[in-house]
Design an enzyme around this catalytic site. Structure first.
Site, PDB file in Angstrom:
ATOM      1  N   SER A 161       0.810  -1.219   0.000  1.00 53.07           N
ATOM      2  CA  SER A 161       0.000   0.000   0.000  1.00 53.07           C
ATOM      3  C   SER A 161       0.844   1.270   0.000  1.00 53.07           C
ATOM      4  O   SER A 161       0.352   2.336  -0.381  1.00 53.07           O
ATOM      5  CB  SER A 161      -0.955   0.015   1.197  1.00 53.07           C
ATOM      6  OG  SER A 161      -0.239  -0.035   2.416  1.00 53.07           O
ATOM      7  N   ASP A 409      -2.757   6.826  11.750  1.00 51.28           N
ATOM      8  CA  ASP A 409      -1.991   6.235  10.655  1.00 51.28           C
ATOM      9  C   ASP A 409      -0.687   7.014  10.532  1.00 51.28           C
ATOM     10  O   ASP A 409      -0.663   8.135  10.019  1.00 51.28           O
ATOM     11  CB  ASP A 409      -2.779   6.306   9.346  1.00 51.28           C
ATOM     12  CG  ASP A 409      -2.019   5.681   8.168  1.00 51.28           C
ATOM     13  OD1 ASP A 409      -0.848   5.305   8.353  1.00 51.28           O
ATOM     14  OD2 ASP A 409      -2.603   5.585   7.074  1.00 51.28           O
ATOM     15  N   HIS A 412       1.378   5.627   6.275  1.00 51.22           N
ATOM     16  CA  HIS A 412       1.124   6.211   4.955  1.00 51.22           C
ATOM     17  C   HIS A 412       1.327   7.724   5.022  1.00 51.22           C
ATOM     18  O   HIS A 412       1.551   8.283   6.095  1.00 51.22           O
ATOM     19  CB  HIS A 412      -0.292   5.857   4.496  1.00 51.22           C
ATOM     20  CG  HIS A 412      -0.515   4.382   4.381  1.00 51.22           C
ATOM     21  ND1 HIS A 412      -1.006   3.625   5.427  1.00 51.22           N
ATOM     22  CD2 HIS A 412      -0.283   3.531   3.364  1.00 51.22           C
ATOM     23  CE1 HIS A 412      -1.072   2.355   5.051  1.00 51.22           C
ATOM     24  NE2 HIS A 412      -0.633   2.272   3.799  1.00 51.22           N
TER      25      HIS A 412
END
Length: 435
Positions: A161, A409, A412
């Site tokens: 990802s 998060d 990312h």
């Protein structure tokens, strides 16, 4: 116990212990809902499990705390530093008043989970830093010039990802000249292809989080019901079948190797990592990553592909004061200096393996005239703990409660954000190679 299950449910409701069971069930459902919200699909980019830091809450706890700090500060030498050229990967972040090339309003490829400003992030200074290599300037990506150079060419970003996060940034930066049109996606939107029609320039993103063949037992929310089955001596055909046809490839892996996994070689079980319910030898994720990475590099060199291959280094996450599921957060609002942020133990191990294997592969590739380079974004990324969505992975996470507990998060990257500098470096390496 079996007889109790045959009781009339009305009688059971009178039992106080049954009330406790009801409460427990409701709590589990609420946790499940939180995970679903965390990994809910966005409009533009589809439902691939979007956070490798969600390891396997259904299997067992890790053998050691992944937030354990290393004793060594990873101020490492950059891996791909060509003699006679300015080293793009050694430098500092300097403040810049220049606005990003795009915004979430101008780029259709920004995924909801990385759309930090739209989701309510209040600070914007993280957008006003540029990477400055020591001894030279890193040119900003010139989308028009680059697209002209890429006429009739094809690119592929291959990995997990983070690679998808990377290609989103790439598409957004090029969208300042032309929007790419989606030409293909598979059923689960894991593999996708876009075309810049005016230039016949094709961009792929290929889902291959381990680069080796693997059976992965995760649902759409990244929840595992069994260990990964990883075949160390086989490549994932997702990327090898496209390998010879690409003009440029950006491969990467790393984070997924820390998940619970059973390892196979020659169709025989070698051992496992974090498979506590199995009577198997502990093989160690570091040995598996080293073996797969070495196999991938040897395959690239032996294949002598027509195109240029970039191996993108791993990048550390920036959870502080805990992990993703234990209150870890990334609250900083600006870059740090070298030595101010220490990577966790897992990232340190992955990084050390790369420092050991990648320079050797580069030297061997150079001897054989193979187009292999390393996009070493480790150092620049380490200094940007401010560049992640944090709680703003979610839309307006504090709208209802100012002190709400929100899963962060810190892996990312916000779009736009520091990840855009990866493409400045990448395109500069390509341009240098064409001159």
């Amino acid at each position: 116990m079996v007889r109790k299950m045959g009781y009339d449910w009305k009688i059971l409701l009178k039992n106080k212990y049954y009330h406790y069971a009801i409460k427990l069930g409701v709590s589990v459902l609420l946790v499940g809902l939180a995970f679903r919200l965390l990994y809910d699909r966005s409009y533009d980019f589809s439902p691939v499990s979007d956070a490798p830091f969600l390891q396997d809450h259904q299997i067992s706890a890790p053998p050691f705390n992944s937030q354990q700090k290393s004793d060594q500060i990873p101020a490492r030498e950059s891996i791909d530093n060509r003699e006679g050229q300015c080293n793009l990967f050694a430098g500092d972040w300097v403040h810049s008043p220049i606005e990003p090339l795009y915004t979430y309003k101008t780029c259709r490829y920004v995924e909801d989970h990385q759309n930090c400003l739209k989701n309510g992030r209040p600070d914007t200074d993280y957008l006003h830093w540029r990477w400055k290599p020591h001894g030279c300037e890193l040119p900003r990506l010139n989308a028009g010039r680059f697209l002209e150079l890429m006429r009739n060419k094809s690119w592929a970003f291959i990995g997990d990802s983070i690679s998808r996060n990377h290609v989103q940034s790439f598409l957004c930066m090029l969208s300042t000249v032309e929007n790419a049109v989606e030409a293909y996606h598979d059923e689960k939107y894991k593999n996708r292809r876009w075309v810049f029609a005016s230039y016949n320039f094709t961009v792929w993103v290929i889902w291959s989080p381990l680069l080796a063949e693997a059976a992965i037992f995760e649902d759409i929310n990244g929840v595992s019901n069994s260990e990964i089955e990883l075949y160390l001596d086989r490549f994932d055909k997702n990327w090898t079948e496209l390998f010879e046809s690409m003009d440029y490839m950006v491969l990467s892996t790393g984070k997924w190797f820390t998940k619970p996994t059973i390892y196979y070689e020659n169709d025989t079980v070698l051992g496992c990592h974090r498979c506590y319910t199995k009577n198997l030898t502990d093989f160690g994720f570091n040995r598996a990553y080293e073996r797969v990475l070495n196999n991938v590099l040897e395959y690239i060199i032996a294949s002598n592909p027509k195109g240029m291959v970039f191996y993108r280094s791993s990048v550390p996450d920036h959870f502080e004061n805990g992990d993703w599921d234990s209150g870890g957060a990334c609250k900083r609002t600006g870059p740090v200096k070298a030595g101010e942020f220490v990577v966790n133990e897992l990232d340190r191990i992955i990084g050390e393996i790369e420092v050991e294997l990648l320079p050797k592969a580069l030297a061997k590739a150079s001897e054989k005239g193979v187009g292999l380079r390393v996009l070493d974004v480790w150092g620049a990324s380490l200094l940007r703990p401010d560049g992640h969505p944090g709680p703003y992975r979610f839309f307006q996470p504090f709208a209802k409660e100012e002190n709400a507990t929100v899963i962060n998060d810190c892996l990312h990257w916000c779009l736009p954000g520091p990840i855009d500098s990866w493409n400045d470096m990448l395109v500069e390496m390509v341009v240098r190679g064409l001159e």
